[in-house]
Design a protein around this motif. Structure first.
Motif, PDB file in Angstrom:
ATOM      1  N   ASP A  93      19.627  49.341  45.331  1.00  0.00           N
ATOM      2  CA  ASP A  93      19.871  49.620  43.365  1.00  0.00           C
ATOM      3  C   ASP A  93      21.222  48.980  43.622  1.00  0.00           C
ATOM      4  O   ASP A  93      21.810  49.073  43.143  1.00  0.00           O
ATOM      5  CB  ASP A  93      19.919  51.074  42.643  1.00  0.00           C
ATOM      6  N   PRO A  94      21.053  47.583  41.880  1.00  0.00           N
ATOM      7  CA  PRO A  94      21.890  46.793  42.030  1.00  0.00           C
ATOM      8  C   PRO A  94      23.882  48.053  41.053  1.00  0.00           C
ATOM      9  O   PRO A  94      24.077  47.675  41.688  1.00  0.00           O
ATOM     10  CB  PRO A  94      21.270  45.667  40.691  1.00  0.00           C
ATOM     11  N   PRO A  95      23.674  49.001  40.625  1.00  0.00           N
ATOM     12  CA  PRO A  95      24.414  49.386  40.202  1.00  0.00           C
ATOM     13  C   PRO A  95      25.377  51.321  41.429  1.00  0.00           C
ATOM     14  O   PRO A  95      26.615  50.130  41.326  1.00  0.00           O
ATOM     15  CB  PRO A  95      24.488  50.651  39.184  1.00  0.00           C
ATOM     16  N   LEU A  96      24.170  50.362  42.534  1.00  0.00           N
ATOM     17  CA  LEU A  96      24.965  51.433  43.623  1.00  0.00           C
ATOM     18  C   LEU A  96      25.465  50.106  44.519  1.00  0.00           C
ATOM     19  O   LEU A  96      25.773  50.929  45.743  1.00  0.00           O
ATOM     20  CB  LEU A  96      23.861  52.073  44.388  1.00  0.00           C
ATOM     21  N   ILE A  97      25.063  48.791  44.414  1.00  0.00           N
ATOM     22  CA  ILE A  97      26.038  48.202  45.213  1.00  0.00           C
ATOM     23  C   ILE A  97      26.797  47.706  44.911  1.00  0.00           C
ATOM     24  O   ILE A  97      27.236  47.224  44.571  1.00  0.00           O
ATOM     25  CB  ILE A  97      24.648  46.497  45.523  1.00  0.00           C
ATOM     26  N   GLU A  98      28.307  47.696  46.018  1.00  0.00           N
ATOM     27  CA  GLU A  98      29.149  46.908  46.043  1.00  0.00           C
ATOM     28  C   GLU A  98      29.313  44.994  45.891  1.00  0.00           C
ATOM     29  O   GLU A  98      28.689  45.338  46.626  1.00  0.00           O
ATOM     30  CB  GLU A  98      30.072  47.348  47.047  1.00  0.00           C
ATOM     31  N   ASN A  99      29.740  44.519  45.646  1.00  0.00           N
ATOM     32  CA  ASN A  99      30.340  43.684  45.371  1.00  0.00           C
ATOM     33  C   ASN A  99      30.891  43.107  46.249  1.00  0.00           C
ATOM     34  O   ASN A  99      29.982  41.547  46.257  1.00  0.00           O
ATOM     35  CB  ASN A  99      30.767  43.222  43.950  1.00  0.00           C
ATOM     36  N   SER A 100      31.543  43.278  47.253  1.00  0.00           N
ATOM     37  CA  SER A 100      31.637  43.060  48.729  1.00  0.00           C
ATOM     38  C   SER A 100      32.212  43.690  50.148  1.00  0.00           C
ATOM     39  O   SER A 100      32.070  44.925  49.432  1.00  0.00           O
ATOM     40  CB  SER A 100      33.065  42.391  48.162  1.00  0.00           C
TER      41      SER A 100
ATOM     42  N   HIS B 250      33.341  38.551  45.484  1.00  0.00           N
ATOM     43  CA  HIS B 250      32.475  39.180  46.865  1.00  0.00           C
ATOM     44  C   HIS B 250      33.408  38.839  48.087  1.00  0.00           C
ATOM     45  O   HIS B 250      32.690  39.346  49.086  1.00  0.00           O
ATOM     46  CB  HIS B 250      30.699  37.963  47.215  1.00  0.00           C
ATOM     47  N   THR B 251      34.863  39.314  48.329  1.00  0.00           N
ATOM     48  CA  THR B 251      35.119  39.055  49.423  1.00  0.00           C
ATOM     49  C   THR B 251      36.041  39.574  49.303  1.00  0.00           C
ATOM     50  O   THR B 251      36.967  39.896  49.829  1.00  0.00           O
ATOM     51  CB  THR B 251      35.902  37.806  50.303  1.00  0.00           C
ATOM     52  N   ARG B 252      36.355  40.619  48.202  1.00  0.00           N
ATOM     53  CA  ARG B 252      37.407  41.758  47.201  1.00  0.00           C
ATOM     54  C   ARG B 252      37.482  42.981  48.570  1.00  0.00           C
ATOM     55  O   ARG B 252      36.813  43.835  48.711  1.00  0.00           O
ATOM     56  CB  ARG B 252      36.894  41.997  46.690  1.00  0.00           C
ATOM     57  N   TYR B 253      38.850  43.294  49.124  1.00  0.00           N
ATOM     58  CA  TYR B 253      38.500  43.677  50.372  1.00  0.00           C
ATOM     59  C   TYR B 253      38.570  44.172  51.493  1.00  0.00           C
ATOM     60  O   TYR B 253      38.326  44.649  52.371  1.00  0.00           O
ATOM     61  CB  TYR B 253      39.035  45.454  49.270  1.00  0.00           C
ATOM     62  N   THR B 254      37.441  42.959  52.130  1.00  0.00           N
ATOM     63  CA  THR B 254      36.842  42.547  52.947  1.00  0.00           C
ATOM     64  C   THR B 254      38.188  42.643  54.184  1.00  0.00           C
ATOM     65  O   THR B 254      37.515  43.190  55.559  1.00  0.00           O
ATOM     66  CB  THR B 254      36.392  41.405  52.694  1.00  0.00           C
ATOM     67  N   LEU B 255      38.972  42.132  54.190  1.00  0.00           N
ATOM     68  CA  LEU B 255      40.206  41.570  55.353  1.00  0.00           C
ATOM     69  C   LEU B 255      40.686  43.200  55.307  1.00  0.00           C
ATOM     70  O   LEU B 255      41.197  43.619  56.568  1.00  0.00           O
ATOM     71  CB  LEU B 255      40.928  40.724  54.625  1.00  0.00           C
TER      72      LEU B 255
ATOM     73  N   VAL C  22      32.706  58.471  55.676  1.00  0.00           N
ATOM     74  CA  VAL C  22      33.739  57.831  55.372  1.00  0.00           C
ATOM     75  C   VAL C  22      33.321  56.378  55.008  1.00  0.00           C
ATOM     76  O   VAL C  22      33.424  55.637  54.064  1.00  0.00           O
ATOM     77  CB  VAL C  22      34.900  57.517  56.280  1.00  0.00           C
ATOM     78  N   LEU C  23      32.112  55.463  56.019  1.00  0.00           N
ATOM     79  CA  LEU C  23      31.832  54.040  56.444  1.00  0.00           C
ATOM     80  C   LEU C  23      30.790  54.638  54.810  1.00  0.00           C
ATOM     81  O   LEU C  23      29.942  53.094  54.514  1.00  0.00           O
ATOM     82  CB  LEU C  23      31.654  53.249  57.373  1.00  0.00           C
ATOM     83  N   SER C  24      30.648  55.405  54.091  1.00  0.00           N
ATOM     84  CA  SER C  24      29.083  54.984  53.734  1.00  0.00           C
ATOM     85  C   SER C  24      29.376  55.532  52.038  1.00  0.00           C
ATOM     86  O   SER C  24      28.452  55.633  50.980  1.00  0.00           O
ATOM     87  CB  SER C  24      28.565  56.805  53.779  1.00  0.00           C
ATOM     88  N   LYS C  25      30.906  55.860  51.906  1.00  0.00           N
ATOM     89  CA  LYS C  25      31.574  56.583  50.877  1.00  0.00           C
ATOM     90  C   LYS C  25      32.656  55.482  49.574  1.00  0.00           C
ATOM     91  O   LYS C  25      33.761  55.472  50.179  1.00  0.00           O
ATOM     92  CB  LYS C  25      31.734  57.552  50.936  1.00  0.00           C
ATOM     93  N   GLU C  26      32.214  54.390  49.314  1.00  0.00           N
ATOM     94  CA  GLU C  26      33.000  53.552  48.512  1.00  0.00           C
ATOM     95  C   GLU C  26      34.035  54.404  47.553  1.00  0.00           C
ATOM     96  O   GLU C  26      33.964  55.002  46.823  1.00  0.00           O
ATOM     97  CB  GLU C  26      32.620  52.798  47.143  1.00  0.00           C
ATOM     98  N   PRO C  27      35.757  54.432  48.919  1.00  0.00           N
ATOM     99  CA  PRO C  27      36.927  55.169  47.820  1.00  0.00           C
ATOM    100  C   PRO C  27      37.335  54.395  46.591  1.00  0.00           C
ATOM    101  O   PRO C  27      37.116  53.433  46.432  1.00  0.00           O
ATOM    102  CB  PRO C  27      37.734  55.087  49.046  1.00  0.00           C
ATOM    103  N   GLY C  28      37.690  55.578  45.855  1.00  0.00           N
ATOM    104  CA  GLY C  28      38.216  55.350  44.315  1.00  0.00           C
ATOM    105  C   GLY C  28      37.746  53.623  43.526  1.00  0.00           C
ATOM    106  O   GLY C  28      35.859  54.237  43.171  1.00  0.00           O
ATOM    107  N   VAL C  29      37.660  53.108  42.536  1.00  0.00           N
ATOM    108  CA  VAL C  29      37.263  52.601  41.142  1.00  0.00           C
ATOM    109  C   VAL C  29      35.745  51.472  42.406  1.00  0.00           C
ATOM    110  O   VAL C  29      36.616  50.641  43.393  1.00  0.00           O
ATOM    111  CB  VAL C  29      37.883  51.516  40.387  1.00  0.00           C
ATOM    112  N   ARG C  30      34.868  51.765  41.840  1.00  0.00           N
ATOM    113  CA  ARG C  30      33.941  50.773  42.092  1.00  0.00           C
ATOM    114  C   ARG C  30      33.635  50.197  41.357  1.00  0.00           C
ATOM    115  O   ARG C  30      34.075  49.204  39.910  1.00  0.00           O
ATOM    116  CB  ARG C  30      32.383  51.190  42.653  1.00  0.00           C
ATOM    117  N   ARG C  31      33.056  47.955  42.054  1.00  0.00           N
ATOM    118  CA  ARG C  31      32.659  46.873  41.767  1.00  0.00           C
ATOM    119  C   ARG C  31      31.175  46.943  41.588  1.00  0.00           C
ATOM    120  O   ARG C  31      30.772  45.895  42.544  1.00  0.00           O
ATOM    121  CB  ARG C  31      33.674  46.285  41.526  1.00  0.00           C
ATOM    122  N   PRO C  32      30.136  47.229  40.856  1.00  0.00           N
ATOM    123  CA  PRO C  32      28.993  47.009  41.487  1.00  0.00           C
ATOM    124  C   PRO C  32      28.676  45.560  41.176  1.00  0.00           C
ATOM    125  O   PRO C  32      28.699  44.880  40.942  1.00  0.00           O
ATOM    126  CB  PRO C  32      28.141  47.829  40.401  1.00  0.00           C
ATOM    127  N   LEU C  33      27.301  45.202  42.261  1.00  0.00           N
ATOM    128  CA  LEU C  33      27.235  43.844  41.920  1.00  0.00           C
ATOM    129  C   LEU C  33      26.644  42.809  40.852  1.00  0.00           C
ATOM    130  O   LEU C  33      26.701  43.979  39.873  1.00  0.00           O
ATOM    131  CB  LEU C  33      25.505  44.054  42.886  1.00  0.00           C
TER     132      LEU C  33
END
Length: 724
Positions: free
Chosen positions: A714-721, A453-458, A657-668
């Motif tokens: 919707d959980p599949p649309l929520i990014e883990n981080s 849940h901290t992936r790529y935040t920094l 840009v801030l509304s669209k997760e780039p590349g491969v996602r990791r849903p919640l």
């Protein structure tokens, strides 16, 4: 492959241990027991041959040409580096390879496994010579003859020359590490992390942040991978190119008409954007955005009208209808208030050489009987009533009322982007992340629970300080407050921010909106919070048998204390704990962290482009001052108040840009990196995933009956981080 520092441990790191134990270490615990037994000595010590399985990541560039070897550290010492070598190429992307190594001496029960990465004797291929040849190791599995396999999670990039100590995957709080070598390893790991990941103050009064200037300074494990980074910049490039071709991005003048504004999103339309365009002037849609728009966290039940908002029965009678009154509706609990008072007298910006303006409105809303729609009753555009601050009403002239609502929407933009999104959705998750890296070792159960849940935040926050909130960048050149106003807002909110605000159940109760119909942010958020809380409770129950175990975990307490001091600036009035005394308090705290870093961020971030693509629905700045009287608004004046063309496009690009997760996602709830290896936490993960799947089915079933589906939670649309 981009270059990164090789002497710094990574976020999934377990410290590069350069010291070996050559003396006999006979006290304490091995991996599987509190003291070595004769059977352990037989299985892990005298048997000279071990099978080693190594898994390399599947990402682009994950493989390596470098030489890999391992050392096995046990209670009796450490083996020399043992090469992992076959004929031909090893460690290609996605490979799982078996090796056999022979130990020249008995090392006793296994404590640690050390990976070594060295450049090859011959030159690397030319394509890798300049860029370096990083390797992404997923895990290493060590199997003694006749013994059970031991899995050592890694899930990080290494660059030669380096050594990396790995621990067997069972999570361990510090009290479980009785062997001095294991205790020393976790202390050295944390010491190295604290040296590598420092704090800095970006602006006074803000939460502290990572002490790096650009994403180029980050090590590989903090950065976007190459494919995700490319997708990010391609997304920017496609939107910029479209607006450049249309001649809009650099045009500083006013919009010629409302119709012309539709040109912004010709090639990026979504059903939500079309719905906003069709309904943005309607009162019911205006009100609904306080429930299910991009800032659904301000509305609260109104029990008493504020003294500085002198609404009368006569003003609202056309909406309330005969037989009712303000007092009756207050007692019934059907009135709600949105107060943007934090914007009062805020510093404003200059855009294209022109001063910009802001308002601090009060908005009164009414929930019609039954399950009728929420509608606005009255709007006052300042916190000071009087002849120059009229109360605007739905019965006013069309353009007066529309302009008043648009000023409220501009206030929503400022409060959302500076506070709900930047401060609470990015800066606080960075604090949770950085404190975790500095205070929790890789083997700690809370590290294993939180790291996904901290992936790529920094990365994204460092990039924001480069491209979004730095002087001269988007916020500074195209919003009504600029970075000066944003900073002042954050400073004000830091003095008000409370722990209850971040804990959804408490926040809903405090705002009195438990039974407000059609509040899908609340409904879906509470379902997800409940699933998270149960999951966290199960994990805490596995590793903390009592409240005393929580109190005695000094690493946990150091993490919480650092979040309090660096994130909340030691403000006791916030109610944010500086220590945790019970398992229940720990469950609530960790649930808050995970929810903030995933579901809450999705709810306030994913809908930004949907809300702003039709700019009059969410104007980033206003070029004329708020009206001080009624009857003056006109279509021409409305257009002249809205942002100029270039500022509109600048902000739309950023929010797209801030509304669209780039590349491969990791849903919640998706955990492809298996940091937990024991059965109990893995069962809890599976149960959590099952609960999220049911929540998703329920949300999608409900959304089938909605004109504007609410899918941001919707959980599949929520990014883990927080990764965008």
């Amino acid at each position: 492959m981009p270059h990164a520092r090789t002497s710094v441990p990574h976020p999934g790191d377990v410290f590069i241990v350069m010291r070996c134990w050559s003396t006999c270490l006979k006290c304490g615990a091995g991996i599987r027991c509190s003291s070595p037994t004769p059977q352990d000595q037989t299985q892990a010590g005298t048997m000279a041959k071990f099978t080693v399985k190594v898994s390399t990541g599947k990402a682009f560039g994950a493989g390596t040409w470098d030489k890999v070897s391992i050392s096995i550290v046990g209670t009796l010492g450490e083996s020399p580096p043992l090469p992992l070598d076959h004929f031909g190429k090893e460690f290609t992307a996605g490979a799982e390879e078996d090796f056999e190594v022979t130990l020249p001496q008995d090392v006793g029960p296994v404590l640690l496994l050390r990976l070594h990465l060295e450049p090859p004797a011959l030159s690397r291929p030319l394509c890798l010579a300049a860029a370096g040849d990083a390797w992404f190791c997923r895990w290493v599995q060590l199997t003694p003859p006749g013994g059970a396999p031991l899995r050592f999670p890694c899930y990080q990039w290494l660059e030669a020359p380096s050594s990396l100590a790995l621990r067997e995957g069972a999570a361990r709080v510090s009290r479980a590490d009785q062997h001095p070598a294991l205790w020393q390893q976790r202390q050295e790991e944390l010491q190295a992390r604290r040296q590598a990941y420092g704090w800095k103050t970006y602006l006074p009064g803000w939460p502290h942040c990572l002490n790096e200037v650009t994403v180029k300074d980050l090590d590989l494990n903090l950065k976007y991978p190459a494919a995700k980074n490319a997708a990010f910049y391609l997304n920017i490039g496609s939107v910029v190119a479209e607006l450049k071709i249309k001649g809009l991005l650099d045009r500083k003048g006013l919009w010629r008409s409302l119709r012309e504004m539709r040109r912004i999103f010709n090639f990026h339309r979504t059903p939500a954007i079309e719905y906003v365009f069709d309904h943005w002037q309607e009162d019911a849609f205006f009100a609904s955005q306080f429930l299910n728009g991009l800032n659904p966290v301000l509305i609260r039940r109104c029990r008493h009208l504020p003294k500085n908002f002198p609404v009368t029965d006569a003003m609202v009678a056309p909406v309330l209808g005969p037989g009712s009154s303000l007092q009756a509706e207050l007692e019934r609990g059907s009135l709600f208030l949105v107060d943007h008072g934090i914007l009062s007298s805020i510093r404003t910006n200059v855009v294209n050489g022109r001063p910009q303006f802001s308002a601090a409105p009060l908005t009164l809303l009414h929930q019609r009987p039954g399950r009728g729609p929420l509608v606005p009753l009255a709007i006052q555009l300042s916190q000071t009533p009087g002849p120059n601050s009229p109360i605007f009403l739905p019965s006013d002239n069309k353009w007066d009322w529309l302009l008043a609502k648009t000023w409220v929407r501009n206030a929503e933009f400022s409060v959302h982007e500076a506070l709900t999104h930047l401060l609470q959705g990015h800066l606080l998750p960075e604090v949770f992340t950085l404190a975790m890296l500095r205070q929790l070792p890789h083997c700690h159960p809370l590290f294993k629970l939180l790291i996904p849940h901290t992936r790529y935040t920094l990365h994204i926050n460092t990039l924001a300080r480069e491209l979004l909130i730095a002087p001269g960048q988007v916020v500074d050149r195209s919003t009504g407050l600029g970075i000066g106003g944003f900073s002042e807002l954050i400073q004000r909110n830091m003095e008000q921010l409370s722990y209850a605000t971040l804990c959804l159940p408490e926040d809903i109760r405090a705002r009195g909106v438990e039974d407000l119909p059609g509040y899908y942010y609340r409904d879906d958020g509470m379902q997800i919070w409940g699933a998270m809380e149960r999951f966290v409770s199960e994990i805490v129950g596995i590793y903390y048998p009592s409240d005393a175990a929580v109190q005695d975990d000094q690493e946990l307490q150091a993490w919480v204390r650092e979040v309090f001091t660096k994130g909340f600036l030691s403000q006791e009035s916030s109610g944010v704990p500086s220590s945790l005394e019970t398992r229940g308090a720990l469950v609530q705290y960790v649930t808050m962290v995970i929810f903030t870093c995933s579901a809450r961020h999705s709810s306030i971030s994913a809908g930004q482009f949907d809300s702003c693509a039709w700019m009059p629905n969410l104007p980033p700045t206003m070029q004329l001052p708020p009206p001080t009287s009624k009857g003056q608004a006109t279509p021409e004046g409305f257009l002249a108040t809205l942002p100029p063309v270039n500022a509109t496009c600048d902000v739309v690009v950023a929010l797209r840009v801030l509304s669209k997760e780039p590349g491969v996602r990791r849903p919640l709830g998706t955990y492809p990196d298996e940091h937990f290896t024991e059965d109990a936490p893995r069962r809890s993960i599976a149960a959590f995933q099952s609960r999220l799947a049911q929540i998703s089915r329920d949300i999608r079933e409900r959304n089938r009956g909605l004109a504007l589906p609410y899918a941001y939670l919707d959980p599949p649309l929520i990014e883990n981080s927080v990764s965008i």
